[in-house]
Scaffold this motif. Sequence first.
Motif, short mmCIF file in Angstrom:
data_model
loop_
_atom_site.label_atom_id
_atom_site.label_comp_id
_atom_site.label_asym_id
_atom_site.label_seq_id
_atom_site.Cartn_x
_atom_site.Cartn_y
_atom_site.Cartn_z
N VAL A 202 65.47 -119.87 69.79
CA VAL A 202 65.67 -119.22 68.50
C VAL A 202 65.59 -117.72 68.72
CG1 VAL A 202 64.72 -118.81 66.20
CG2 VAL A 202 64.85 -121.14 67.10
N ALA A 203 66.63 -117.00 68.35
CA ALA A 203 66.68 -115.55 68.52
C ALA A 203 66.84 -114.89 67.16
CB ALA A 203 67.84 -115.16 69.44
N LEU A 204 66.00 -113.90 66.91
CA LEU A 204 66.00 -113.19 65.63
C LEU A 204 66.74 -111.87 65.79
CD1 LEU A 204 64.85 -113.20 62.73
CD2 LEU A 204 62.80 -112.07 63.63
N GLY A 205 67.81 -111.70 65.01
CA GLY A 205 68.62 -110.49 65.11
C GLY A 205 68.60 -109.67 63.84
N ARG A 206 69.18 -108.48 63.96
CA ARG A 206 69.32 -107.57 62.82
C ARG A 206 70.81 -107.38 62.56
NH1 ARG A 206 65.65 -104.79 66.41
NH2 ARG A 206 63.49 -104.94 65.68
N ALA A 207 71.20 -107.54 61.31
CA ALA A 207 72.60 -107.40 60.93
C ALA A 207 72.67 -106.96 59.48
CB ALA A 207 73.36 -108.71 61.13
N ALA A 208 73.82 -106.48 59.06
CA ALA A 208 73.97 -105.99 57.70
C ALA A 208 75.43 -105.97 57.31
CB ALA A 208 73.37 -104.59 57.56
N VAL A 209 75.66 -106.01 56.02
CA VAL A 209 76.97 -105.65 55.50
C VAL A 209 77.17 -104.18 55.86
CG1 VAL A 209 78.36 -105.35 53.43
CG2 VAL A 209 76.83 -107.33 53.65
N PRO A 210 78.32 -103.79 56.41
CA PRO A 210 78.50 -102.41 56.85
C PRO A 210 78.09 -101.39 55.79
CG PRO A 210 80.37 -103.72 57.54
CD PRO A 210 79.52 -104.61 56.67
N GLY A 211 77.23 -100.48 56.19
CA GLY A 211 76.77 -99.43 55.30
C GLY A 211 75.55 -99.77 54.48
N ARG A 212 75.10 -101.02 54.51
CA ARG A 212 73.94 -101.44 53.73
C ARG A 212 72.73 -101.60 54.64
NH1 ARG A 212 74.16 -99.34 49.84
NH2 ARG A 212 75.66 -98.11 50.99
N SER A 213 71.56 -101.83 54.04
CA SER A 213 70.34 -101.94 54.81
C SER A 213 70.31 -103.26 55.59
CB SER A 213 69.12 -101.86 53.88
OG SER A 213 69.17 -102.87 52.91
N ASP A 214 69.48 -103.27 56.64
CA ASP A 214 69.40 -104.44 57.51
C ASP A 214 68.87 -105.67 56.80
OD1 ASP A 214 70.43 -103.20 59.69
OD2 ASP A 214 68.58 -103.17 60.87
N GLY A 215 69.43 -106.79 57.17
CA GLY A 215 68.86 -108.09 56.87
C GLY A 215 68.65 -108.82 58.18
N GLY A 216 68.28 -110.07 58.13
CA GLY A 216 68.05 -110.83 59.34
C GLY A 216 69.17 -111.82 59.60
N VAL A 217 69.33 -112.17 60.86
CA VAL A 217 70.24 -113.24 61.25
C VAL A 217 69.54 -114.03 62.35
CG1 VAL A 217 71.49 -111.77 62.89
CG2 VAL A 217 72.57 -113.84 62.02
N VAL A 218 69.56 -115.34 62.24
CA VAL A 218 68.87 -116.20 63.19
C VAL A 218 69.91 -116.95 64.02
CG1 VAL A 218 67.26 -118.11 63.50
CG2 VAL A 218 66.90 -116.47 61.64
N TYR A 219 69.89 -116.72 65.33
CA TYR A 219 70.73 -117.48 66.25
C TYR A 219 69.92 -118.63 66.84
CZ TYR A 219 74.84 -114.47 66.42
OH TYR A 219 76.00 -113.81 66.10
N ARG A 220 70.59 -119.76 67.06
CA ARG A 220 69.90 -120.96 67.54
C ARG A 220 70.78 -121.69 68.56
NH1 ARG A 220 69.84 -126.35 65.43
NH2 ARG A 220 67.85 -127.46 65.77
N SER A 221 70.15 -122.06 69.67
CA SER A 221 70.81 -122.87 70.69
C SER A 221 69.92 -124.06 71.02
CB SER A 221 71.07 -122.04 71.96
OG SER A 221 71.54 -122.87 73.01
N THR A 222 70.50 -125.25 71.07
CA THR A 222 69.73 -126.45 71.43
C THR A 222 70.07 -126.94 72.83
OG1 THR A 222 71.41 -127.85 70.37
CG2 THR A 222 69.52 -127.17 69.03
N ASP A 223 70.90 -126.18 73.56
CA ASP A 223 71.29 -126.58 74.91
C ASP A 223 71.03 -125.47 75.92
OD1 ASP A 223 73.24 -124.82 74.13
OD2 ASP A 223 74.88 -126.28 74.15
#
Length: 765
Positions: A228-249
């Motif tokens: 599980v990897a926790l990232g930072r992403a946003a709608v361009p020009g807006r403040s950061d929100g979170g995005v969670v990447y997940r791999s089971t392999d």
Amino acid sequence: MGKFGPGGRMVAAATSVALVLGTAACRGDDDAAAGPEGGAVEAEWSRLSLPDSTKQAGERVAFSALLPAAGKLPAMAVGVAAEPGQADRAEVWTEDGSFRSDPTELPLPAGRDATVTFAVSDGSATWVGGTLWQAGRPREPFVAQSEDRRAWRLLSLPQAAADAAFAPNTAAAVPGVGLVLLGVDKDVNPTAVLAGAQARVVSLREALPAGLEFHDFAGAAVRGRTIVALGRAAVPGRSDGGVVYRSTDAGASWTAASGPVAGSLVTSGVAATSSRFVATGGQWHGDRLAAAAWSSSDGLSWTPETVPSLGKYAPAAANDISLGAPSETGGRLAVPIGVTSMLWTAVLERSAAGKWRIAGYTDAWIAPGEDGLAALQPDGSMLLAQSSLNKARIGRLGTSGDWSDLKRAGVQDAGLTMSRFASRAGVSTLLGYTTEVQVDDYAWAQFTSASQYQIGSDGTAADAAWQPAASQQLGSPLMRNNPAGGEIVAGHLLRKNAKGLPIGANVAGWFRSGPKASWQPLRGFATSRTEQLTDLVWAGKSWVAVGYSRPTFSAADVETTAVWTSADGVTWRKETGPFGPPGGGNTGAADVCPLPGGDVLVVGESQTGADERPAAWRRHGASWARVDAGAFGGADAGALTSCLTEGGTTLIQGTDGGRDAMWRTTDGATFAMAPLGERGDTFEPVRAVTGGWAAAGTRMSAGHRDAVVWLSKDGRAWQAVAVPAGRPLRGADVTVDGTRLLLATNSTTSPEVWELANPQAFLTS
């Protein structure tokens, strides 16, 4: 935010270097610009010799990661160290003798500047990674491996990772599989690199939720073959929100979703226990950031956790609070907590049963708001590493909550930051400042001390005398002239309490009508509020100054734009107008300029929570009106940072969609926007030069990190001329000095000033 207010040794003589231009017309390509007869244009750079007062006081140290002891492996910290003016080197500090032994330098190629971003271990091997920098080249990833945390060797990475200028942000050690790196490629696309026997590069771009622009990864955790990897992403020009990447392999394939929760977030990291993934950070609630943690059994569905109150140590409600990255040992977590106004730090513990408690508090550190890096030792004690103002420490919280320092490294000195050029009696003058933190027990105040340097024609810069002498006491000084020879030196003076700690600031300065006239103190700025200038200008018939005002010295207080005017340069009047935020939050003015028709334009920002929006005000006659933010575009438009009128055109700089941008207007009512450079590139205020325009800046696109001067014949198509420095620099300002351009740059240690002898070769090519 945009809260307005107040970076080796220098060579004995200037060093001349010729560098072929590596960027053409904002395309980010590597084609050299063509000269008048089709040949490549060479940039004739010389580095100016600077006085000793510009040098940092000593070695800089900054920690990037901290690992607890594991079996026979000692606890360790990893980060960078550098002598004044030299490149950063990657080093490892181990717990041998309570961190008293000298650090081990990683075996990296010579002549590179190192950035360390992660350290992970599977209990038997340990990996440290980051990037290497060399002037004019894209960054290169590196990973070093050790079986004892004392002897290190470089790990081979897929060639495709280097070709993509991959920058690892974090990593996960998957049992039985190997190391999985997570970071971004040269276009800031999320990317995974498998560094084991199945070495390959995996693009994560397609899994990113639609409409989001990825920024970086905050952390990763592994349980079994699930990452599980926790990232930072946003709608361009807006403040950061979170995005969670997940791999089971084990990193071969990935899915992603926004999270852990919706909204504006600060994401610090993620750890895995035997049954839960736990992410930490903060969540914005209106204008305040609150500490937050979330947990999930599978990395898909997340539940907020209740974080304990700081009790009697709880700060005022106006403070922003967030949790740092979690560290796991035996199913328990250690998590530092940062409070913007506090010199101390608390460390929280989450038990294996999911119960949170305050494990203890540190003593006062040298700067506020530093949460640090925590590690939970097998014996139940906790280690904490902190880095501020180029100094670092490692300490221990005992099982009873007692704090003790173990290691201090580096010299406390934020370094001199060059700010802006000015002209005094026709001589180029460079202003700079040093950030200082004054501490009295647990009380503190942060302020700046100004410096001034005069640029000679012989390739040197010298400490300059302040005129009048009392102006040396000004914070963030500005120097401006009008066509009649009038001159203003203005900034702010601190109000202090009986202990000498600043408790407020007032605008102050002096004016003289000509070079031989006496200096007169400015009048009309007396107030019990805290007010500071950000710019002032002669607007044709009067002086106009802009800045901000807030009730107290605390940066947590609400700020509003402040505007003052003066007909004679001595007596000033504070203007009334719609300068407050229309819907709450803060406003601040960054710059002011006259419009072609004689009106005056003030540009800045309004801020609510973590979101910044453009703000501008126009004076027509004697009245002020707010310019509709929609005139600068849609929701992607961000803060405005500068404006300049030359001839019949006004150029306004700011951000749009998270990128530097420029708006052009001829009437002050309609504004046409165009992006500046590529994503990541930065432009400082544009200056008019013979034959076109110039701006200091930093080329950050395509994996680069070089100070540049941007040049343009028409203010639309720009060329980047990179400084051939031996370490990463940031462009600060540029000015014309005869036929040459002077470029001021900053770094994490000492600044540098460079001369470009042939700017016209690029403006005419």
